[in-house]
Scaffold this motif. Structure first.
Motif, PDB file in Angstrom:
ATOM      1  N   ALA A 180       0.832  -1.205   0.000  1.00 14.37           N
ATOM      2  CA  ALA A 180       0.000   0.000   0.000  1.00 14.37           C
ATOM      3  C   ALA A 180       0.865   1.254   0.000  1.00 14.37           C
ATOM      4  O   ALA A 180       1.993   1.254   0.496  1.00 14.37           O
ATOM      5  N   GLY A 181       0.316   2.304  -0.598  1.00 14.99           N
ATOM      6  CA  GLY A 181       1.042   3.565  -0.620  1.00 14.99           C
ATOM      7  C   GLY A 181       2.221   3.533  -1.569  1.00 14.99           C
ATOM      8  O   GLY A 181       2.272   2.758  -2.518  1.00 14.99           O
ATOM      9  N   SER A 182       3.202   4.383  -1.298  1.00 13.15           N
ATOM     10  CA  SER A 182       4.345   4.534  -2.199  1.00 13.15           C
ATOM     11  C   SER A 182       5.647   4.248  -1.467  1.00 13.15           C
ATOM     12  O   SER A 182       5.779   4.514  -0.267  1.00 13.15           O
ATOM     13  N   LYS A 183       6.585   3.684  -2.200  1.00 10.47           N
ATOM     14  CA  LYS A 183       7.942   3.494  -1.690  1.00 10.47           C
ATOM     15  C   LYS A 183       8.881   3.880  -2.810  1.00 10.47           C
ATOM     16  O   LYS A 183       8.884   3.253  -3.869  1.00 10.47           O
ATOM     17  N   THR A 184       9.669   4.874  -2.614  1.00 13.97           N
ATOM     18  CA  THR A 184      10.471   5.464  -3.689  1.00 13.97           C
ATOM     19  C   THR A 184      11.771   4.690  -3.876  1.00 13.97           C
ATOM     20  O   THR A 184      12.838   5.115  -3.438  1.00 13.97           O
ATOM     21  N   VAL A 185      11.646   3.546  -4.556  1.00 14.40           N
ATOM     22  CA  VAL A 185      12.813   2.708  -4.785  1.00 14.40           C
ATOM     23  C   VAL A 185      12.972   2.424  -6.270  1.00 14.40           C
ATOM     24  O   VAL A 185      12.018   2.464  -7.040  1.00 14.40           O
ATOM     25  N   ILE A 186      14.191   2.145  -6.658  1.00 13.16           N
ATOM     26  CA  ILE A 186      14.502   1.496  -7.929  1.00 13.16           C
ATOM     27  C   ILE A 186      14.773   0.036  -7.589  1.00 13.16           C
ATOM     28  O   ILE A 186      15.708  -0.268  -6.842  1.00 13.16           O
ATOM     29  N   PRO A 187      13.952  -0.893  -8.085  1.00 13.44           N
ATOM     30  CA  PRO A 187      14.109  -2.284  -7.669  1.00 13.44           C
ATOM     31  C   PRO A 187      15.384  -2.914  -8.227  1.00 13.44           C
ATOM     32  O   PRO A 187      15.873  -2.526  -9.291  1.00 13.44           O
ATOM     33  N   ALA A 188      15.865  -3.908  -7.505  1.00  7.51           N
ATOM     34  CA  ALA A 188      17.064  -4.626  -7.947  1.00  7.51           C
ATOM     35  C   ALA A 188      16.751  -5.636  -9.045  1.00  7.51           C
ATOM     36  O   ALA A 188      17.627  -5.998  -9.837  1.00  7.51           O
ATOM     37  N   THR A 189      15.498  -6.102  -9.105  1.00  7.07           N
ATOM     38  CA  THR A 189      15.130  -7.141 -10.076  1.00  7.07           C
ATOM     39  C   THR A 189      13.742  -6.870 -10.657  1.00  7.07           C
ATOM     40  O   THR A 189      12.924  -6.166 -10.066  1.00  7.07           O
ATOM     41  N   ALA A 190      13.488  -7.452 -11.815  1.00  2.00           N
ATOM     42  CA  ALA A 190      12.166  -7.475 -12.435  1.00  2.00           C
ATOM     43  C   ALA A 190      11.956  -8.870 -13.011  1.00  2.00           C
ATOM     44  O   ALA A 190      12.915  -9.529 -13.441  1.00  2.00           O
ATOM     45  N   HIS A 191      10.710  -9.318 -13.041  1.00  2.00           N
ATOM     46  CA  HIS A 191      10.415 -10.710 -13.380  1.00  2.00           C
ATOM     47  C   HIS A 191       9.326 -10.789 -14.450  1.00  2.00           C
ATOM     48  O   HIS A 191       8.441  -9.933 -14.521  1.00  2.00           O
TER      49      HIS A 191
END
Length: 460
Positions: free
Chosen positions: A315-326
């Motif tokens: 829920a809501g927002s988390k300002t991250v650039i993820p390490a992985t995508a699937h």
């Protein structure tokens, strides 16, 4: 005695046949849930007892999973193998059912009476059309159709983990001149259909890796590679925007155009493209341009994205650039497409488009099977087509199927045996969904159809 005597017996015994089907439908044989294992065994016992009472040499065969049922009639000639499955899908979401899914009943609808229950169409109602045809045959002729083997599986809805070992172990007992498979449908209501080709399938899954850990998008947004953005760019490259074709190099190797005679059958088979699309909220087909909806569904290959995810999902927002995508994907295959070659080409397509600092890892479950194309020139196919045309009062059509039926490929690969796929389900039967049904007309005329087919096959 003529086949008309058998048909008359089927007509007279329809209420009793429905009662017997209800007995099988009351058994909650859900194969994927271990809590229902005893019920799967109960369904196998029920079927073996019914077949034994008819005069078959029938038995329940244990496997590491759910049991199989095998039954033989007499005779010394080349055998015909009939295949069906007695297991059913789970009933969730239960709150969307209008009645108890294992309390079958006849319901009146604007299109006629239907049998409402889980498994009514897939596949208990379908397999019982064949067994009831055999019952009427026995009552009229005094003996069962000769040289017949019935093989009923209990794990079809849960991936058939015991099937290949069982087929390999019992090759001598099960191998025959042809397999009859009932787990199919009609292309349109009242249009008798023989499935002459099935699409194959492969699945794959990959992960794109970027930074070592998730990054603060304020500190690293801009200079850091974002695996989700990388994934979106690569997935978008799988298809040509203008034509809808798969853009993977050599993807279409082994794909053949539909013969003109078969295409003409499809064009006149009663399929309603508008109704088909509107039922899922679509206004137009979105596949390969230049091909009809039926061609896209039955005779053209696909590359579909079944899931794509990464980063923060809460829920809501988390300002991250993820390490992985699937990404999860599947392909439906046609013609002579080789699953292993297609997989290798898709992987090469992805790897060639990776940006510096991105890397990809692949799932190691190399699941895939080629398409099945039946030899409709065989006399059994012509016999079935004539029998169905006579019963339904219109010419039966050879159709394709967009999905896959693994048992057909297994019969071909392990036994060198063609499959004759004849079923009487309708597209609105809601198989695998709440409120599954099977038209009483499908059940009744399905029995009559199998009686006619058996008559012609035994006349050869």
């Amino acid at each position: 005695m003529k086949v008309e005597d058998v048909l008359a017996r089927i007509d007279a015994n329809l209420p009793q046949a429905i009662d017997r089907l209800f007995g099988l439908l009351r058994i909650p044989s859900i194969s994927t849930d271990p809590a229902y294992a005893a019920h799967c065994r109960e369904a196998a016992d029920w079927l073996a007892n019914e077949l034994s009472a008819l005069g078959f040499d029938a038995s329940v065969r244990p496997t590491p999973g759910h049991p199989m049922v095998v039954a033989h009639s007499g005779g010394t000639g080349p055998r015909i193998l009939f295949y069906g499955h007695y297991d059913v899908q789970p009933v969730d979401p239960i709150d969307q059912w209008h009645r108890d899914p294992f309390d079958p009943a006849i319901e009146e609808t604007p299109n006629g009476p239907v049998i409402r229950a889980r498994g009514a169409s897939d596949d208990k109602g379908q397999l019982m059309t064949f067994i009831e045809a055999c019952r009427a045959w026995k009552e009229v002729h005094g003996s069962l159709p000769p040289n017949l083997t019935i093989f009923l599986e209990g794990e079809e809805e849960s991936g058939s983990p015991s099937l290949v070992p069982f087929l390999e172990k019992h090759r001598e007992e099960l191998q025959g001149r042809i397999a009859l498979v009932c787990d199919t449908s009609m292309v349109a209501p009242g249009v008798p259909s023989i499935a002459s080709q099935l699409r194959g399938m492969l699945k794959d899954e990959f992960t794109i890796h970027g930074p070592r850990v998730d990054l603060h998008s304020g500190h690293y947004g801009g200079p850091a590679l974002n695996p989700l953005r990388e994934m979106a760019r690569i997935v978008a490259s799988f298809h040509d925007d203008e034509t809808g074709r798969v853009a993977v190099k050599d993807f279409y190797e082994g794909v053949h155009e539909v013969p003109a005679e078969l295409l003409q059958q499809w064009e006149n088979c009663g399929f309603d493209e508008r109704e088909y699309l509107e039922s899922i909220g679509m206004t137009m087909p979105h596949g390969e341009k230049g091909y009809s909806t039926l061609e896209q569904q039955w005779a053209r290959p696909t590359l579909e994205i079944n899931g794509m995810w990464g980063g923060y999902q809460g829920a809501g927002s988390k300002t991250v650039i993820p390490a992985t995508a699937h990404c999860k994907l599947t392909c439906r295959l046609v013609g002579d497409m080789d699953p292993d070659k297609v997989r290798a080409r898709i992987r090469a397509h992805v790897e060639a488009r990776l940006s510096p600092d991105a890397r990809v890892t692949w799932d190691q479950d190399l699941d895939g099977a080629p398409a099945s194309v039946m030899d409709t020139s065989r006399p059994e196919f012509q016999a079935a087509r004539e029998a169905l045309s006579e019963e339904w009062g219109r010419e039966a059509v050879f159709v394709g199927m967009g999905g896959s039926i693994p048992i057909v490929g297994m019969f071909k690969q392990l036994y060198g045996m063609e499959s004759l796929l004849v079923g009487f389900a309708n597209d609105d039967d809601a198989i695998h969904s709440p409120n599954e049904k099977y038209d009483v007309k499908s059940f009744h005329k399905g029995m009559r159809s199998w009686a006619r087919i058996l008559g012609r096959l035994n006349a050869d």
